[in-house]
Design a protein around this motif. Structure first.
Motif, PDB file in Angstrom:
ATOM      1  N   SER A  53       0.996  -1.123  -0.071  1.00 22.24           N
ATOM      2  CA  SER A  53      -0.067  -0.105  -0.189  1.00 22.24           C
ATOM      3  C   SER A  53       0.931   1.282  -0.059  1.00 22.24           C
ATOM      4  O   SER A  53       1.814   1.215   0.550  1.00 22.24           O
ATOM      5  N   ALA A  54       0.203   2.213  -0.491  1.00 23.42           N
ATOM      6  CA  ALA A  54       1.064   3.599  -0.431  1.00 23.42           C
ATOM      7  C   ALA A  54       0.222   4.572   0.248  1.00 23.42           C
ATOM      8  O   ALA A  54      -1.090   4.329   0.203  1.00 23.42           O
ATOM      9  N   VAL A  55       0.714   5.575   0.618  1.00 20.06           N
ATOM     10  CA  VAL A  55       0.172   6.837   1.357  1.00 20.06           C
ATOM     11  C   VAL A  55      -0.448   7.603   0.477  1.00 20.06           C
ATOM     12  O   VAL A  55       0.037   8.039  -0.500  1.00 20.06           O
ATOM     13  N   TYR A  56      -1.830   8.101   0.744  1.00 18.95           N
ATOM     14  CA  TYR A  56      -2.447   9.221   0.077  1.00 18.95           C
ATOM     15  C   TYR A  56      -3.021  10.200   1.006  1.00 18.95           C
ATOM     16  O   TYR A  56      -3.517  10.027   2.223  1.00 18.95           O
ATOM     17  N   LEU A  57      -3.330  11.591   0.648  1.00 14.18           N
ATOM     18  CA  LEU A  57      -4.110  12.531   1.428  1.00 14.18           C
ATOM     19  C   LEU A  57      -5.475  12.811   0.676  1.00 14.18           C
ATOM     20  O   LEU A  57      -5.303  12.697  -0.482  1.00 14.18           O
ATOM     21  N   CYS A  58      -6.454  13.070   1.569  1.00 11.58           N
ATOM     22  CA  CYS A  58      -7.760  13.157   1.144  1.00 11.58           C
ATOM     23  C   CYS A  58      -8.005  14.606   0.963  1.00 11.58           C
ATOM     24  O   CYS A  58      -8.056  15.361   2.009  1.00 11.58           O
ATOM     25  N   PHE A  59      -8.211  15.242  -0.192  1.00  8.72           N
ATOM     26  CA  PHE A  59      -8.523  16.569  -0.161  1.00  8.72           C
ATOM     27  C   PHE A  59     -10.209  16.917  -0.457  1.00  8.72           C
ATOM     28  O   PHE A  59     -10.517  17.956  -0.559  1.00  8.72           O
ATOM     29  N   GLY A  60     -10.601  15.873  -0.485  1.00  5.94           N
ATOM     30  CA  GLY A  60     -11.993  15.823  -0.506  1.00  5.94           C
ATOM     31  C   GLY A  60     -12.635  14.635   0.520  1.00  5.94           C
ATOM     32  O   GLY A  60     -11.945  14.257   1.501  1.00  5.94           O
ATOM     33  N   ARG A  61     -13.947  14.392   0.554  1.00  7.97           N
ATOM     34  CA  ARG A  61     -14.400  13.382   1.585  1.00  7.97           C
ATOM     35  C   ARG A  61     -13.778  12.413   1.855  1.00  7.97           C
ATOM     36  O   ARG A  61     -13.385  11.634   0.351  1.00  7.97           O
ATOM     37  N   ALA A  62     -13.217  11.737   2.957  1.00  7.61           N
ATOM     38  CA  ALA A  62     -12.720  10.195   3.115  1.00  7.61           C
ATOM     39  C   ALA A  62     -13.840   9.257   3.251  1.00  7.61           C
ATOM     40  O   ALA A  62     -14.417   9.173   4.187  1.00  7.61           O
ATOM     41  N   MET A  63     -14.527   8.832   2.211  1.00  8.25           N
ATOM     42  CA  MET A  63     -15.365   8.111   2.216  1.00  8.25           C
ATOM     43  C   MET A  63     -15.618   6.657   2.790  1.00  8.25           C
ATOM     44  O   MET A  63     -14.503   6.220   2.710  1.00  8.25           O
ATOM     45  N   GLY A  64     -16.681   6.192   3.293  1.00  2.63           N
ATOM     46  CA  GLY A  64     -16.735   4.873   3.762  1.00  2.63           C
ATOM     47  C   GLY A  64     -17.888   4.169   3.326  1.00  2.63           C
ATOM     48  O   GLY A  64     -18.877   4.912   3.232  1.00  2.63           O
ATOM     49  N   TYR A  65     -18.274   2.972   3.555  1.00  6.18           N
ATOM     50  CA  TYR A  65     -19.440   2.109   3.349  1.00  6.18           C
ATOM     51  C   TYR A  65     -19.914   1.560   4.421  1.00  6.18           C
ATOM     52  O   TYR A  65     -19.579   0.543   4.845  1.00  6.18           O
ATOM     53  N   MET A  66     -20.939   2.219   5.098  1.00  4.69           N
ATOM     54  CA  MET A  66     -21.282   1.972   6.345  1.00  4.69           C
ATOM     55  C   MET A  66     -23.056   1.816   6.272  1.00  4.69           C
ATOM     56  O   MET A  66     -23.823   2.543   5.753  1.00  4.69           O
ATOM     57  N   ASN A  67     -23.549   0.447   6.899  1.00  3.44           N
ATOM     58  CA  ASN A  67     -25.065   0.398   6.591  1.00  3.44           C
ATOM     59  C   ASN A  67     -25.709   0.529   5.395  1.00  3.44           C
ATOM     60  O   ASN A  67     -26.706   1.090   5.163  1.00  3.44           O
ATOM     61  N   SER A  68     -24.827  -0.169   4.397  1.00  6.14           N
ATOM     62  CA  SER A  68     -25.119   0.287   2.885  1.00  6.14           C
ATOM     63  C   SER A  68     -25.307   1.329   2.549  1.00  6.14           C
ATOM     64  O   SER A  68     -25.956   1.657   1.433  1.00  6.14           O
ATOM     65  N   THR A  69     -24.430   2.406   2.963  1.00  5.56           N
ATOM     66  CA  THR A  69     -24.859   3.829   2.709  1.00  5.56           C
ATOM     67  C   THR A  69     -23.292   4.444   2.588  1.00  5.56           C
ATOM     68  O   THR A  69     -22.318   4.031   3.502  1.00  5.56           O
ATOM     69  N   TRP A  70     -23.004   5.199   1.408  1.00  6.83           N
ATOM     70  CA  TRP A  70     -21.535   5.696   1.388  1.00  6.83           C
ATOM     71  C   TRP A  70     -21.699   7.024   2.170  1.00  6.83           C
ATOM     72  O   TRP A  70     -22.841   7.727   1.831  1.00  6.83           O
ATOM     73  N   MET A  71     -20.720   7.421   2.798  1.00  4.35           N
ATOM     74  CA  MET A  71     -20.781   8.698   3.538  1.00  4.35           C
ATOM     75  C   MET A  71     -19.176   9.122   3.913  1.00  4.35           C
ATOM     76  O   MET A  71     -18.262   8.277   3.687  1.00  4.35           O
TER      77      MET A  71
END
Length: 936
Positions: free
Chosen positions: A868-886
């Motif tokens: 893996s390589a490191v990256y920085l989030c300049f937008g939302r750091a998204m995740g998939y929880m309870n079948s929803t992206w947030m």
């Protein structure tokens, strides 16, 4: 039109340098003008054009020069087999392309390196254009100003090709290699600066996908290249195999093998204009000015109208030669309806007085007929299936090379063969140089041996400070058999020696940077020589940085997963974090052991996270964010460590402690783990397992509150996990769980973390606080990690924005330009200062958003792998929880994902995106964007 056909006897089975056949009367016959009559050959010596013949067998590192008797007169030995062209330059040096064996571009004509060798075989210049994403191939052309044109492949992924409108059925190799033309100015013995370029990818039209911006009727756009015109699904889409330059027109001629065409483009454009459709002498930018040979390629004809079949070596006939200004083309002839056979075609392009070409909308480009052509009397007796070429000679004869057969022969305008020579192996081309060619001056082949060419010496390298006047000294120039009558200087590197004269010249250092100057000397016989030198100008002042970036400490090199040996320039994975040494971490522990001073940043830190001072760092030492905000008051009240100005660190201050030699835990066993902080100076421990925590629960609060929300409605503050090496926004107040984290406090250098940006007006942004310069624009598209490294190398080869020392920023450099006061959901902007441009995207949840950016830093796991390589989030750091992206971690988070373009290790969401198995279902981002950085 004159068509000549010639019956010839091909000599085979003879050794190199011993198989000349001079044809005499009665050995063959020819026909011309369609009269059908054989013509006896006259004395060959009176009809052959005298000179020396240059060629390089493709399976050899030796280039040969033979006279017309077939005797060797000179040879050069290179370290490389040809890749493919060789030429003798007017200064007597051999221009030699070399095959580096780049396995990424495994196709005919592959090169990668261009070099010049002096008469004695010494390498005077070498330039490499080879990586995993680009490669020089086939042919090059030296310009009058000393710059070099080269043809190069540029790799486009399957996704990029489809995004441009390519029919997926025409991607049998899963990628495309569209061609480019690169102009390189030599800047040193092994360096060059890309000063101009043209990319076929900028001039596409397609009828396959109406949803793409380049969708249109191919027949209505002969100036554009049909993305779906293809011989097959091969990655080598065009295979441009020859390049020629017309200085009078300032135009470039390209031979396009797989389109069975020749193209002409405008060289008078800037690079920006060459990427568009306006500008240059033509007013048409980089669009095709002229094309000929296969009207089907632009929807203007049928197979009956095709005239070229997989051609090679189109060239303008030189001024002063019979047919001057016409195009001469080797028509290999594979796939002709009447059977495979080769021919040489001469056409007069429909050139107008203003340099444009006559064209009637909807019709094919003219001419309809050739003005001269050559083929065998029985056409199929002469068939060179690939390589090969021709050259118009001064006396009107044409020298022809049967490349695969390594057979050279010279024919008259009537088709009579008056000279031939058989070599061995295969040969790209043969070039003949007359005895009075300038390249022979001063050599044993000089037809005027009474005078030797002078030797220019521009002195240097020179260096000075901004605003000073430097004296350039050409006094080391010499002439062995005469005297130098004129010294002329090119101080602005425009190829014209008109800026100063005399043995010395004044150079005004008006800007900071590295510059090239040149000296031309001319002797009493009118012979000239040139030499270049470098001038380096500094601002003369020591730089004091208020925000010096501490190096990540990473010293190991990784490929897509495991450790590798140190990659060299041009190798895959070159340019990663460990390739560069910045400000190395340096700390001093106070005598009382309570504080640690950072000798790089000027910040002073509390030494330990043991807040209750019981000798253990555990769950009892953790604070909520509100408690962490109040905690400095208690230490200031007791004058802790002798100081009363402690504060909760900003995220940028806290990140300065990050040490990327750390290893990400894969189990509860901490015995072999390395934390992401230097424990020789700082007190640290992992999560408190006895309190029900995880090993990785070693997060530290920063003082930066996230200006938006995580988990849809949860307030958060940013923190740094020194156990697993990541930045995240942690729930800090409001509804839901409120996180407790460790704390280090900081004092001193209150300017640390504050940027001082200047938009330079040239596509770059300087930060006086960090001493870094950034590209104002990003890459415009995402790519895998190895491709990101290669993309940076490509930009350096192009001298992007005037610089060739760009790098992929390390994790701390990239984090330095995050703006934690911004977030897409709160400020409708990326988490970056608006001085930068950033490409908008649509995220996994369908929201308008901004990309995540690769760094050159590898994220190392406890098993030693670096997949893996490191990256920085300049937008939302998204995740998939309870079948929803947030947004689960916040714009400003730092994460890591797989380097390879492989989603198999991730879980699949039904909407087409992938996520990992972390509790927050972090979005898998393996195609991230790139922003370039360099040192000021």
């Amino acid at each position: 039109m004159v068509t000549v056909k010639m019956h010839r006897v091909k000599i085979t089975g003879l050794c190199l340098f011993c198989s000349l056949s001079m044809l005499v009367a009665g050995c063959g016959g020819g026909s011309s003008g369609g009269d059908g009559q054989d013509s006896a050959l006259v004395d060959e010596q009176s009809l052959s054009s005298e000179g020396y013949n240059l060629y390089a067998p493709l399976d050899s590192t030796t280039t040969y020069l033979i006279d017309n008797e077939g005797s060797p007169v000179h040879a050069w030995v290179s370290d490389y087999r040809p890749g493919n062209a060789v030429y003798l330059l007017e200064n007597g040096e051999l221009l030699h392309t070399g095959n580096l064996g780049n396995g990424r571009f495994d196709a005919g004509g592959a090169g990668g390196v261009v070099e010049t060798l002096d008469w004695d075989g010494g390498v005077t210049w070498e330039y490499r254009y080879s990586s995993s994403s680009y490669l020089q191939h086939h042919d090059v052309e030296m310009l009058p100003n000393g710059n070099l044109l080269m043809i190069a492949w540029q790799s486009k992924s399957e996704a990029e090709a489809i995004a441009a409108g390519r029919d997926p059925s025409l991607l049998t190799e899963g990628e495309l290699w569209p061609d480019s033309v690169i102009e390189v100015r030599p800047t040193g013995a092994d360096s060059g600066e890309i000063v101009w370029q043209w990319h076929s990818w900028d001039h596409l039209v397609q009828e396959y996908d109406p949803g793409k911006s380049n969708y249109g009727a191919v027949a209505e756009h002969p100036e554009l290249i049909d993305l779906n015109h293809a011989m097959n699904g091969s990655a080598d889409w065009h295979q441009i195999n020859a390049i020629d330059y017309n200085a009078e027109l300032d135009q470039i001629l390209l031979t396009v093998h797989n389109f069975s065409e020749v193209w002409i483009i405008d060289h008078s454009t800037t690079t920006a204009e060459a990427a568009g459709h306006t500008g240059g002498n033509s007013g048409r930018g980089g669009d095709l000015l002229y094309r000929w040979g296969n009207p089907r390629a632009y929807g203007a004809g049928s197979s009956d109208d095709q005239r070229l079949f997989l051609p090679h070596d189109a060239e303008w006939i030189e001024a002063g030669y019979p047919g001057a200004g016409n195009l001469l083309i080797f028509n290999n002839g594979g796939g002709r309806p009447e059977g495979n056979y080769s021919s040489v075609e001469e056409i007069t392009p429909p050139l107008e007085g203003d340099g444009s070409y006559t064209y009637l909308a909807g019709a094919a480009f003219g001419p309809d007929e050739t003005v001269w052509s050559y083929s065998a009397e029985t056409p199929t007796d002469f068939y060179a299936m690939n390589i090969s070429g021709q050259q118009r000679l001064a006396n009107g004869n044409t020298l022809i090379c049967d490349g695969p057969g390594a057979y050279f022969f010279e024919v008259t305008s009537l088709g009579e063969t008056v000279w031939d020579y058989q070599s061995s192996g295969a040969v790209f081309r043969v070039e003949r140089y007359s005895a009075d060619y300038r390249g022979f001056d001063g050599t044993p082949l000089d037809d005027e041996t009474s005078n030797q060419t002078p030797e220019a010496d521009a002195g240097g390298p020179y260096s000075g400070s901004l605003g000073t006047l430097l004296t350039l000294d050409g006094s080391a120039s010499q002439d062995s058999d005469g005297w130098i009558t004129n010294y002329a200087w090119d101080l602005d590197n425009d190829g014209l020696y008109d800026d100063a004269s005399g043995i010395t010249a004044d150079y005004s250092a008006a800007a900071v940077g590295s510059f090239t100057i040149a000296l031309q000397v001319t002797d009493d016989s009118g012979n000239s020589d040139t030499d270049r030198a470098t001038v380096t100008v500094s601002d003369g002042a020591a730089k004091v940085l208020t925000y010096p970036i501490v190096d990540t400490g990473q010293q190991q090199f990784f490929g897509n997963s495991s450790r590798i040996t140190t990659p060299g320039e041009g190798d895959m994975f070159y340019g990663q974090d460990a390739q560069f040494d910045g400000n190395q971490p340096s700390y001093s522990l106070s005598d009382d052991g309570l504080t640690v001073h950072d000798n790089v940043t000027g910040l002073t830190w509390t030494q330990t996270a043991d807040l209750d001072r019981d000798g253990d760092i555990d769950a009892d030492d953790k604070l909520t964010f509100a408690e962490a905000q109040s905690y400095p008051e208690s230490l200031n009240a007791e004058n802790y460590g002798g100081y009363s100005d402690w504060r909760l660190p900003t995220m940028k201050e806290l990140y300065s402690l990050m040490n990327f030699n750390g290893t990400d835990p894969m189990s509860d066993d901490t015995s072999q783990l390395i934390p992401f902080i230097d424990t020789d100076y700082f007190g640290f421990d992992y999560g408190d397992l006895a309190a029900g925590e995880r090993v990785i629960d070693a997060q530290f609060w920063s003082g930066n509150v996230y200006v938006d929300y995580v988990f849809n409605n949860q307030q958060a503050a940013f923190g740094l996990n020194l156990a697993d090496g990541r930045i995240k926004g942690y729930p800090s107040s409001g509804g839901g769980m409120v996180k407790t984290n460790y704390v280090y406090l900081v004092r001193g250098n209150t300017d640390y973390g504050s940027n001082d940006f200047t938009e330079n007006g040239d596509g770059t942004v300087s930060d006086a606080a960090t001493g870094l310069m950034w590209s104002r624009d990003d890459s415009g598209s995402g790519m895998a990690w190895a491709d990101a490294l290669a993309w940076v190398e490509q930009k350096n080869a192009e001298n992007h924005l005037g610089h060739s020392d760009w790098r992929l920023p390390n994790a701390k450099e990239m984090q330095s330009i995050l703006d934690y006061t911004r977030a897409p959901g709160a400020t409708d902007s990326a988490a970056i200062d608006p001085v930068f441009n950033i490409t908008p995207i649509v995220n996994e949840g369908g929201e308008s958003d901004y990309p995540w950016f690769w760094t050159g830093t590898t994220h190392i796991r406890s098993d030693g792998s670096g997949s893996s390589a490191v990256y920085l989030c300049f937008g939302r750091a998204m995740g998939y929880m309870n079948s929803t992206w947030m947004d689960v971690h916040g714009a400003g988070a730092q994460r890591s994902d797989g380097k390879e373009a492989d989603f198999s290790r991730y879980s699949y969401a039904s909407d087409g995106y992938y996520f990992d198995m972390s509790p927050q279902g972090d979005a898998a981002r393996i195609y991230n964007y790139v922003r370039l950085v360099r040192d000021l």
